[in-house]
Enzyme design. Structure first.
Site, PDB file in Angstrom:
ATOM      1  N   HIS A 106      -3.598  -5.171   1.204  1.00 28.31           N
ATOM      2  CA  HIS A 106      -3.454  -5.566   2.608  1.00 28.31           C
ATOM      3  C   HIS A 106      -3.894  -7.024   2.731  1.00 28.31           C
ATOM      4  CE1 HIS A 106      -2.613  -1.562   4.091  1.00 28.31           C
ATOM      5  NE2 HIS A 106      -3.656  -1.092   3.418  1.00 28.31           N
TER       6      HIS A 106
ATOM      7  N   CYS B  58       0.827  -1.202   0.000  1.00 27.59           N
ATOM      8  CA  CYS B  58       0.000   0.000   0.000  1.00 27.59           C
ATOM      9  C   CYS B  58       0.869   1.262   0.000  1.00 27.59           C
ATOM     10  CB  CYS B  58      -0.993  -0.036   1.161  1.00 27.59           C
ATOM     11  SG  CYS B  58      -2.390   1.092   0.915  1.00 27.59           S
TER      12      CYS B  58
END
Length: 481
Positions: free
Chosen positions: A425, A329
């Site tokens: 994630h 991310c």
């Protein structure tokens, strides 16, 4: 409802334990926390955002997570302001002063009570969690999450104190003494948490607490390290290892100031081949075998910090020295050539060169992506799962994805075996990804036989057993009648 004398006294874990107990006993429980402040969040099946702690508690209850379980989520962007998530969607950034001083608290309280009412119409009992201390006098008028919520719900409320940090008598007695008579009526019992040693030695202390407060002590929970429940607060990272260890594959997670979703590494940390630690020390980064740059709630600010403290240079040098470097991310964004923020999504910085490890460019955008995903990793046939939470779009002239999502969309950039980044994630919760990550360091393959979901189910059951053995459940059930 479980409330605390302070933050980090164990409310989240105890709530998860009671969600599992009620499920085991044939009920249909659900968790609820009106307002959560955390950088650890999760995505519902509908693509909306809530605090990770409530997602964990929902998992313990055996139900899908929903934003009604955590209608207000505050995600700090710096020391003075937070992104405000209402019913799963961002509604803007506010400073702490704006958030607590403006008149929209009535509207927020109405929103959280409506969420609670919707949830309680579908589930029973609702296991509610308070936030921080219930006796912060300067905040009580504006409180939307503690005893004001307990009064709305008519909740039997239990006060948790942490004996491990000391001062249990002062903290419990003082907390109750500062309540109004109406609030005090909510408190049905006290739970003494994190007791070390033989709890029979606290029998006198238990009686003293009951005499001082006029409230029964319903349980003394022993401290445990052998039950693994995902933690909510990054406070726990201070207790993690922060250096390398001989005889293991050393994985360094960069300790960013605004590190988000640190639970991305729980599965990897439990691999017996691995020693995972968090660090912002260049010399420790140099010693690691694998370096992971995690997610961040303020990518540009964290990137500036690691450039100034020598961490960025240490990561680049580690890559030159043949170490494995990956980003997730915000960490993936940092690994690129450039990050731009033309709309000032994160602050005043409009652009900054990245670490130059991947040939990608990121433009931060006001629209937030929050999606659960199924994907394939590097052409492997296994179906993997993860989730996206990011504000930005990353592009490259070359298409070299790490994963391909179920809708055919590519994700991330794969440079080589030792350098890649992804927006997903939870990517490291998948055995095929972990085996690939650790390849070259170990010939042993164990992750394929390790079922992480089965492991988590066992932990919830063990937590329930732990609470049953040390809390007067008969008294808890009587308070619900």
């Amino acid at each position: 409802m479980f409330v605390g004398t302070a933050s980090d006294v164990g409310k989240s874990v105890i709530c998860a334990g009671f969600c599992r107990i009620f499920k085991q006993d044939g009920y249909h429980p659900a968790p609820f926390k009106a307002q959560n402040m955390s950088l650890n969040s999760y995505v519902t099946p509908e693509g909306l955002e809530l605090g990770r702690a409530q997602a964990v508690q929902a998992e313990a209850a055996g139900i899908p997570c929903h934003t009604d379980m955590n209608p207000v989520l505050l995600k700090p962007t710096n020391d003075q302001s937070s992104q405000v998530i209402l019913n799963g969607k961002p509604v803007g950034n506010q400073s702490a002063y704006e958030y607590f001083k403006t008149t929209d608290r009535k509207e927020l309280f109405m929103a959280v009570t409506q969420a609670y009412d919707r949830l309680s119409a579908r589930y029973s009992p609702i296991v509610m969690e308070g936030a921080g201390s219930i006796s912060e006098l300067n905040l009580k008028k504006r409180d939307i999450t503690n005893l004001r919520m307990a009064l709305h719900a008519g909740a039997a409320t239990y006060l948790i104190g942490d004996i491990d940090r000391g001062g249990i008598f002062g903290s419990v007695y003082g907390t109750i003494a500062l309540l109004t008579p109406e609030e005090r009526q909510c408190i049905k019992g006290i739970i003494v948490n994190k007791f070390r040693g033989d709890s029979r030695l606290f029998e006198d202390g238990k009686k003293m607490l009951e005499e001082l407060t006029g409230v029964p002590v319903v349980g003394v929970l022993p401290f445990f390290k052998d039950i693994h429940i995902e933690e909510e607060d990054s406070v726990s990272l201070q207790n993690k290892f922060n250096t390398t260890k001989e005889g293991k594959i050393n994985v360094a997670v960069i300790l960013l100031k605004r590190l988000s979703n640190f639970t991305d590494f729980d599965r990897l940390e439990k691999d017996p081949r691995v020693h995972l630690f968090y660090t912002s020390q260049p010399e420790e980064i140099a010693k690691a075998d694998i370096i992971i740059i995690p997610g961040s709630k303020n990518t540009l600010d964290d990137l500036l910090t690691i450039k100034n403290n020598g961490v960025a240079a240490a990561i680049v040098n580690a890559r030159k020295n043949g170490k494995k470097v990956i980003g997730i991310c915000g960490g993936y964004q940092m690994m690129g050539d450039l990050i731009e923020d033309p709309d000032h999504v994160e602050g005043s910085l409009e652009s900054m060169p990245g670490l130059g490890l991947l040939p990608v460019k990121t433009v931060l955008k006001p629209v937030k992506t929050t999606l659960q995903q199924h994907f394939s990793y590097r052409k492997n046939p296994e179906v993997c799962t993860g989730y996206e939470i990011h504000m930005g779009e990353t592009t490259s002239e070359i298409n070299s994805p790490v994963t391909v999502l179920s809708n055919g969309r590519p994700d991330g950039y794969f440079l080589d075996e030792n350098c890649w980044g992804s927006y997903l994630h939870g990517i490291l919760d998948n055995a095929v990804v972990i085996e690939d990550l650790l390849s070259g360091f170990s010939t042993e393959t164990i992750a394929e036989t390790f079922d992480y979901n089965q492991f988590k189910e066992l932990q919830y059951d063990r937590l329930a057993d732990h609470i049953r053995a040390n809390v007067d459940l008969e008294m808890i059930y009587k308070s619900l009648e």
